[in-house]
Design an enzyme around this catalytic site. Structure first.
Site, mmCIF file in Angstrom:
data_model
loop_
_atom_site.group_PDB
_atom_site.id
_atom_site.type_symbol
_atom_site.label_atom_id
_atom_site.label_comp_id
_atom_site.label_asym_id
_atom_site.label_seq_id
_atom_site.Cartn_x
_atom_site.Cartn_y
_atom_site.Cartn_z
ATOM 1 N N ILE A 61 38.018 -39.242 -56.138
ATOM 2 C CA ILE A 61 37.167 -38.681 -54.360
ATOM 3 C C ILE A 61 37.897 -37.214 -54.863
ATOM 4 O O ILE A 61 39.423 -36.661 -55.474
ATOM 5 C CB ILE A 61 37.797 -38.219 -53.816
ATOM 6 C CG1 ILE A 61 37.122 -37.742 -52.816
ATOM 7 C CG2 ILE A 61 38.889 -38.488 -53.123
ATOM 8 C CD1 ILE A 61 36.774 -39.076 -51.172
ATOM 9 N N SER A 62 37.166 -35.581 -54.860
ATOM 10 C CA SER A 62 37.998 -34.162 -55.365
ATOM 11 C C SER A 62 38.487 -34.294 -54.204
ATOM 12 O O SER A 62 38.755 -34.416 -53.171
ATOM 13 C CB SER A 62 36.562 -33.286 -55.097
ATOM 14 O OG SER A 62 35.847 -33.875 -56.551
ATOM 15 N N GLN A 63 39.808 -33.002 -54.313
ATOM 16 C CA GLN A 63 40.374 -32.802 -53.141
ATOM 17 C C GLN A 63 39.724 -31.970 -52.681
ATOM 18 O O GLN A 63 38.622 -31.585 -52.526
ATOM 19 C CB GLN A 63 41.662 -31.737 -54.254
ATOM 20 C CG GLN A 63 42.581 -30.278 -53.148
ATOM 21 C CD GLN A 63 42.557 -29.570 -54.031
ATOM 22 O OE1 GLN A 63 42.713 -29.051 -55.110
ATOM 23 N NE2 GLN A 63 43.056 -28.970 -52.992
ATOM 24 N N PRO A 64 39.450 -32.121 -51.139
ATOM 25 C CA PRO A 64 38.983 -31.102 -49.902
ATOM 26 C C PRO A 64 38.987 -29.876 -50.396
ATOM 27 O O PRO A 64 37.620 -29.672 -49.626
ATOM 28 C CB PRO A 64 39.803 -31.530 -48.522
ATOM 29 C CG PRO A 64 39.922 -32.775 -49.220
ATOM 30 C CD PRO A 64 40.549 -32.956 -50.444
ATOM 31 N N ARG B 43 36.229 -38.964 -44.367
ATOM 32 C CA ARG B 43 36.727 -39.234 -45.794
ATOM 33 C C ARG B 43 37.626 -40.323 -45.943
ATOM 34 O O ARG B 43 37.876 -41.523 -47.186
ATOM 35 C CB ARG B 43 37.846 -38.521 -45.876
ATOM 36 C CG ARG B 43 38.350 -37.871 -47.773
ATOM 37 C CD ARG B 43 38.516 -36.595 -47.999
ATOM 38 N NE ARG B 43 39.289 -36.599 -49.320
ATOM 39 C CZ ARG B 43 40.034 -36.092 -50.062
ATOM 40 N NH1 ARG B 43 40.987 -36.586 -49.739
ATOM 41 N NH2 ARG B 43 40.624 -36.548 -51.698
#
Ligand code: SAH
Length: 224
Positions: free
Chosen positions: A69-72, A43
């Site tokens: 970028i989205s939260q994992p 990431r």
């Protein structure tokens, strides 16, 4: 990014990646293959260099052009939902962004089609797909609110930007028993929904998964 940078972050990332996976497990992500895909996706390469040291925190991060970028956890949750009714072969993602979600998916399904409306974001993601040799990802500059009709139908569609209502075009591009995972609603009151096409009918079973916060799905494309 130079190889020195990659190693610099990589040295510490093994332990921090493991911590992230543990956190997702505790948060209810159960599918081993999803956790494994998160563990093996670098990431730190998908975020802006200034944020690389925070890449394995469970948080959304800026990627430029007002996008994130989205939260994992959300990436894992959406991916798990996508696989919850059995394996999927052909998957469309709307909103390539950094390319991270597509890179995770590419390890779990046969072929990923992904579209982005902002050209510089798309180009950066495409460079990473090449660098990481993710050859089963096909991407294009496109208004994903209209889907990607050329490659339809899809076994699943995942949207990482939120429309106010579910676009008909996406429903129409689902294969029989196809599944759509999508955040819906105005900013501040969105919910993540899963819609499953019932056989080859135009009936859909709908489930609300979670309250979420996504950037809005916008129309048209931006080339600058
Ligand atoms: N999946 C991405 C998340 C990026 S945020 C990742 O893993 O990094 C959502 C992205 O959707 C943004 O890059 C935004 O530009 C894009 N987007 C918004 N509306 C869109 C549309 N109509 N078609 C394609 N992409 C869109």
């Amino acid at each position: 990014m130079s190889s020195v940078d990659i190693h610099g972050v990589g040295m510490t990332s093994q332990r921090t990646r493991e911590r992230l996976v543990q956190r997702l497990r505790e948060g209810g992500i159960r599918y081993p293959q999803v956790l494994e895909a998160i563990r093996s996706t670098p990431r730190h390469l998908f975020v802006e260099e200034a944020f690389a040291h925070r890449a394995y925190e469970d948080t959304a991060l800026p990627i430029g052009f007002g996008q994130t970028i989205s939260q994992p956890y959300i990436v894992a949750l959406m991916t798990q939902a996508l696989l919850s009714r059995g394996p999927r072969e052909r998957v469309l993602e709307v909103g390539t962004g950094s390319g991270y979600q597509a890179a995770v998916l590419a390890q779990l399904v046969e072929r990923v089609y992904t579209v982005e409306r902002v050209r510089p974001l798309l180009q950066r993601a495409q460079k990473l797909f090449r660098k990481l040799r993710l050859r089963n990802i096909e991407s294009a500059l496109q208004d994903g609110g209209l889907g990607w009709p050329q490659h339809a139908p899809y076994d699943a569609i995942i949207t990482t930007a939120a429309p106010e209502v579910v676009p008909d075009e996406l429903l129409q591009q689902l294969a029989p028993d196809g599944l759509l995972v999508i955040p819906v609603g105005l900013s501040g009151s969105q919910e993540l929904r899963m819609l499953i096409r019932q056989g080859d009918s135009s009936q859909f079973e709908e489930t609300v998964l979670e309250r979420v916060r996504f950037v809005p799905l916008l129309s048209g494309t931006v080339s600058t």
